[in-house]
Design a protein around this motif. Sequence first.
Motif, PDB file in Angstrom:
ATOM      1  N   ALA A 266      45.784  80.084  57.329  1.00 17.18           N
ATOM      2  CA  ALA A 266      44.863  79.058  56.905  1.00 17.18           C
ATOM      3  C   ALA A 266      43.245  79.454  56.655  1.00 17.18           C
ATOM      4  N   TRP A 267      42.751  80.325  57.553  1.00 14.51           N
ATOM      5  CA  TRP A 267      41.559  80.817  57.268  1.00 14.51           C
ATOM      6  C   TRP A 267      41.176  81.780  56.006  1.00 14.51           C
ATOM      7  N   LEU A 268      42.299  82.493  55.814  1.00 17.30           N
ATOM      8  CA  LEU A 268      42.386  83.086  54.162  1.00 17.30           C
ATOM      9  C   LEU A 268      42.680  82.169  53.096  1.00 17.30           C
ATOM     10  N   LYS A 269      43.406  81.169  53.379  1.00 17.30           N
ATOM     11  CA  LYS A 269      43.757  80.535  52.031  1.00 17.30           C
ATOM     12  C   LYS A 269      43.371  79.388  51.760  1.00 17.30           C
ATOM     13  N   ARG A 270      42.612  78.556  53.062  1.00 17.70           N
ATOM     14  CA  ARG A 270      42.159  77.105  52.617  1.00 17.70           C
ATOM     15  C   ARG A 270      40.881  77.102  51.707  1.00 17.70           C
ATOM     16  N   ALA A 271      41.108  76.441  50.518  1.00 20.15           N
ATOM     17  CA  ALA A 271      39.980  76.368  49.803  1.00 20.15           C
ATOM     18  C   ALA A 271      38.670  75.581  49.835  1.00 20.15           C
ATOM     19  N   GLU A 272      38.686  74.862  51.066  1.00 22.78           N
ATOM     20  CA  GLU A 272      37.833  74.255  51.713  1.00 22.78           C
ATOM     21  C   GLU A 272      36.626  75.566  52.253  1.00 22.78           C
ATOM     22  N   LEU A 273      37.561  76.245  52.883  1.00 18.26           N
ATOM     23  CA  LEU A 273      36.493  77.286  53.586  1.00 18.26           C
ATOM     24  C   LEU A 273      35.906  78.339  52.334  1.00 18.26           C
ATOM     25  N   ALA A 274      36.683  78.492  51.397  1.00 16.06           N
ATOM     26  CA  ALA A 274      36.389  79.301  50.169  1.00 16.06           C
ATOM     27  C   ALA A 274      35.131  78.680  49.653  1.00 16.06           C
ATOM     28  N   GLU A 275      35.265  77.238  49.412  1.00 15.61           N
ATOM     29  CA  GLU A 275      34.252  76.433  48.806  1.00 15.61           C
ATOM     30  C   GLU A 275      32.877  76.394  49.627  1.00 15.61           C
ATOM     31  N   ASN A 276      32.971  76.414  50.730  1.00 12.99           N
ATOM     32  CA  ASN A 276      31.666  76.592  51.812  1.00 12.99           C
ATOM     33  C   ASN A 276      31.102  77.934  51.623  1.00 12.99           C
ATOM     34  N   GLU A 277      32.021  78.926  51.636  1.00 12.72           N
ATOM     35  CA  GLU A 277      31.595  80.229  51.605  1.00 12.72           C
ATOM     36  C   GLU A 277      30.591  80.473  50.087  1.00 12.72           C
ATOM     37  N   ALA A 278      31.005  79.791  49.341  1.00 13.10           N
ATOM     38  CA  ALA A 278      30.154  80.046  48.047  1.00 13.10           C
ATOM     39  C   ALA A 278      29.001  79.286  48.309  1.00 13.10           C
ATOM     40  N   LEU A 279      28.992  78.124  48.821  1.00 10.94           N
ATOM     41  CA  LEU A 279      27.751  77.144  48.886  1.00 10.94           C
ATOM     42  C   LEU A 279      26.908  77.978  49.793  1.00 10.94           C
ATOM     43  N   VAL A 280      27.454  78.703  50.839  1.00  9.41           N
ATOM     44  CA  VAL A 280      26.518  79.476  51.643  1.00  9.41           C
ATOM     45  C   VAL A 280      25.785  80.448  50.962  1.00  9.41           C
ATOM     46  N   ALA A 281      26.467  81.100  50.018  1.00  8.51           N
ATOM     47  CA  ALA A 281      25.801  82.106  49.319  1.00  8.51           C
ATOM     48  C   ALA A 281      24.868  81.705  48.432  1.00  8.51           C
ATOM     49  N   ALA A 282      25.077  80.400  47.659  1.00  7.47           N
ATOM     50  CA  ALA A 282      24.299  79.718  46.709  1.00  7.47           C
ATOM     51  C   ALA A 282      22.804  79.533  47.663  1.00  7.47           C
ATOM     52  N   ALA A 283      23.154  78.836  48.579  1.00  5.77           N
ATOM     53  CA  ALA A 283      21.969  78.664  49.549  1.00  5.77           C
ATOM     54  C   ALA A 283      21.044  79.954  50.093  1.00  5.77           C
ATOM     55  N   ALA A 284      21.810  81.062  50.173  1.00  7.46           N
ATOM     56  CA  ALA A 284      21.189  82.328  50.534  1.00  7.46           C
ATOM     57  C   ALA A 284      20.449  82.787  49.476  1.00  7.46           C
ATOM     58  N   GLN A 285      21.003  82.574  47.976  1.00  2.87           N
ATOM     59  CA  GLN A 285      20.261  83.099  47.008  1.00  2.87           C
ATOM     60  C   GLN A 285      19.089  82.005  46.663  1.00  2.87           C
ATOM     61  N   GLU A 286      19.128  80.952  46.965  1.00  2.80           N
ATOM     62  CA  GLU A 286      18.108  80.011  46.855  1.00  2.80           C
ATOM     63  C   GLU A 286      16.749  80.616  47.824  1.00  2.80           C
TER      64      GLU A 286
END
Length: 436
Positions: free
Chosen positions: A254-274
């Motif tokens: 689940a931790w590897l395949k759930r799209a919700e986690l991948a979505e949040n990881e990308a949002l974390v990366a976007a917030a880190a870039q900001e």
Amino acid sequence: MNPLKRSITWVLVSAASALGQSVDTAAQPIDLPAVLRLAGAENLEVKFAEEKLLEAQAKEAGALWQLFPTLSPGVGYRNHSGRTQAVTGQVFDVDKESLSAGATIQLQLEFGEAVYRRLAAKQTALAAGHGVEAQRHRTIQQAVQAYFDLLRAQLALQLHDESVRIARDYHAQVVQGVAAGLAPKADELRASAQLNRSEVRQRQAAEALSRESTRLAALLRLRIDGSLRPAAATAALLAFPEKELPVQDLLQQAWLKRAELAENEALVAAAAQEADGARYGPLFPTLGAQYFAGGLGGSPASARQDYASTTETSVTLSWRIGAGGLFDRSRQAATEARERQMRLRGASIREAITREVVDARTEVHSLLGQLELLRQQVGSTEAALQFALRRKEFSVGVVLEAIQAQQDALQAKFEYLQTLTEANKAQYRLRHAIGD
């Protein structure tokens, strides 16, 4: 055929063998593969998520275009008549005009902001893509649950059809017994009341079937007229191997395949870039460049008389101090807080997924255990019903006993059907929970 096999046969009977007054001749058949295809393609929530993805991709492209200069072609005409002031301070009357035509290439590039904005936009678009996939998975899960509810409603209606048939035959037998003086009038009234109850429940089951049909049709964006029916109305227990895996293995999937986690990881990366953009972006200078090429003419008589080519170039390099620039701690604090929010949101999503997996697996095993007991109950109640009917045929039993046996058998079949449906739904919930 022994009572257990007979009872299971009634639960697993196909729609083709149950044609009768309660079957809609205009029914539109649908099966699970069709539900899986339509759920991920036609649902409004999925389409909305896809539009959000297109918006994020457009913003990403816009951030890229900000790295390039702009071209501004144009024509300008200026005319002055009357008083004006010379550079020496003298005021006098003058008539003049000027004409210019050409193009300006202009670049306003904030190096730090442009780079970090571009990186943040890229991560936001990536998150939107994962969001589409997550919404598609949720929609498919909802549609699968609705399909199993439709299948259960169809099978429940078939059980009620059979119950009405038995009650009607039994009522006719009792009426004959009363007419022959072998049974009291009270037995006929009891049998009639049982028949009425069965017919009422049959109508309620038909209503429930129509309601489940409209719910599934709404999810699949099909015509909502209550005509959807399972292509093969059989109740079979699905066998998914995931339920046998240890909980920790399921959680890892689940931790590897759930799209919700991948979505949040990308949002974390976007917030880190900001946050990096607010922290380090102002350290880079802003480059301003402008180049004009064209022609200019002007004279007291006509601007066209001395029109000739002209060029103008300017380059600036500057830093911003204050709001939005150096030493703007409030902006840095805001972006850092947003990054922390995204990380906390990710931890919350991870906890929710963990609960989903554990609860779904527990529910599957619990329902499978219940299903075996209910299968035995169906066999016992069906055998009791047949025994009560035979006793009545030999004038040994009583009508009340036969009616109670029929109700017990019907209730046992419903409980078995309900548990079987919930077990299949729980297995699909488990598959969804681990990202399949």
